[in-house]
Motif scaffolding. Structure first.
Motif, PDB file in Angstrom:
ATOM      1  N   SER A  53      58.535   5.371  -8.230  1.00 36.15           N
ATOM      2  CA  SER A  53      59.967   5.098  -8.358  1.00 36.15           C
ATOM      3  C   SER A  53      60.258   3.666  -8.784  1.00 36.15           C
ATOM      4  CB  SER A  53      60.673   5.374  -7.022  1.00 36.15           C
ATOM      5  OG  SER A  53      60.526   6.704  -6.623  1.00 36.15           O
ATOM      6  N   SER A  60      67.065  -0.063 -13.638  1.00 33.93           N
ATOM      7  CA  SER A  60      68.444   0.002 -13.141  1.00 33.93           C
ATOM      8  C   SER A  60      68.881  -1.322 -12.531  1.00 33.93           C
ATOM      9  CB  SER A  60      68.570   1.119 -12.098  1.00 33.93           C
ATOM     10  OG  SER A  60      68.226   2.349 -12.648  1.00 33.93           O
ATOM     11  N   LEU A 105      68.900   6.398  -6.359  1.00 33.22           N
ATOM     12  CA  LEU A 105      67.778   6.599  -7.279  1.00 33.22           C
ATOM     13  C   LEU A 105      66.590   7.230  -6.564  1.00 33.22           C
ATOM     14  CD1 LEU A 105      67.932   3.209  -9.214  1.00 33.22           C
ATOM     15  CD2 LEU A 105      68.586   5.458 -10.073  1.00 33.22           C
TER      16      LEU A 105
END
Length: 199
Positions: A53, A60, A105
């Motif tokens: 991740s 982002s 996210l």
């Protein structure tokens, strides 16, 4: 009238029963004792939910920090307070945006993948097969994933905040010409570890 009251009572009891089952499941998952290979399973899940991740969190965080600095500068410069850009970017990211967006996210990338994986195991009766051969699915499947999420999400939040502050620096200092010393010094003076980060 009696029928409506009975339906309401039935719906309330069903809801409370679902909440109770979910609560027991969470407590058992958190406090179940790890197996001999539990640490290896936890490391594998840390890689899957945490390391995998990082890329989306980096991208982002960078762009959210850049946009925050750009939009904040246009507002602050009207008041002659463009030197407070670092303070605004840091407080916005550390207090609100980094935890919320990193969690979204994480849920979107890792959470949906884990849910699909465990759902497929349930549908194909792999979990029942584990119980039949004496393996606790809670200890082998659920607990390593849950603890990997507990450990990796705060780390991803810190990464998001740091990258976002750096993205704000790129836009504010390198592009818009805010003085570098005021960007960092106002940020350091205003951000408190206990009140902002831990809170």
């Amino acid at each position: 009238m009696k029928r409506h009251i009975a339906a309401l009572g039935r719906a309330t009891l069903d809801t409370l029963s679902s909440i109770g089952r979910a609560g027991l499941f969470l407590v058992q998952s958190v406090f179940c004792l790890p197996s001999r290979e539990g640490f290896h399973l936890w490391l594998r899940q840390m890689h899957f939910v945490g390391v995998m991740s990082v890329a989306i969190v980096l991208v982002s965080g960078l762009f959210i920090g850049m946009v925050l600095a750009l939009q904040g500068f246009t507002i602050l410069v009207g008041f002659g307070a463009d030197e407070a850009l670092g303070q605004m970017v840091a407080l916005s990211l550390v207090r609100e945006l980094a935890p919320v967006v990193a969690a979204l996210l994480f849920a979107g990338r890792a959470g949906s993948a884990l849910t699909a994986e465990i759902g497929l195991m349930k549908a194909t009766e792999q979990l029942t097969s584990m119980e039949m051969i004496g393996v606790d699915p809670l200890r082998r499947i659920v607990a390593p994933r849950l603890w990997a999420g507990f450990v990796s999400l705060p780390v991803l939040t810190v990464i998001f905040g740091v990258v976002g502050i750096w993205g704000g620096y790129l836009v504010g200092v390198d592009w818009l010409g805010v003085y570098e010393g005021s960007y960092w010094s106002n940020m350091q003076d205003s951000v408190d570890f206990v009140d902002d980060v831990l809170n």
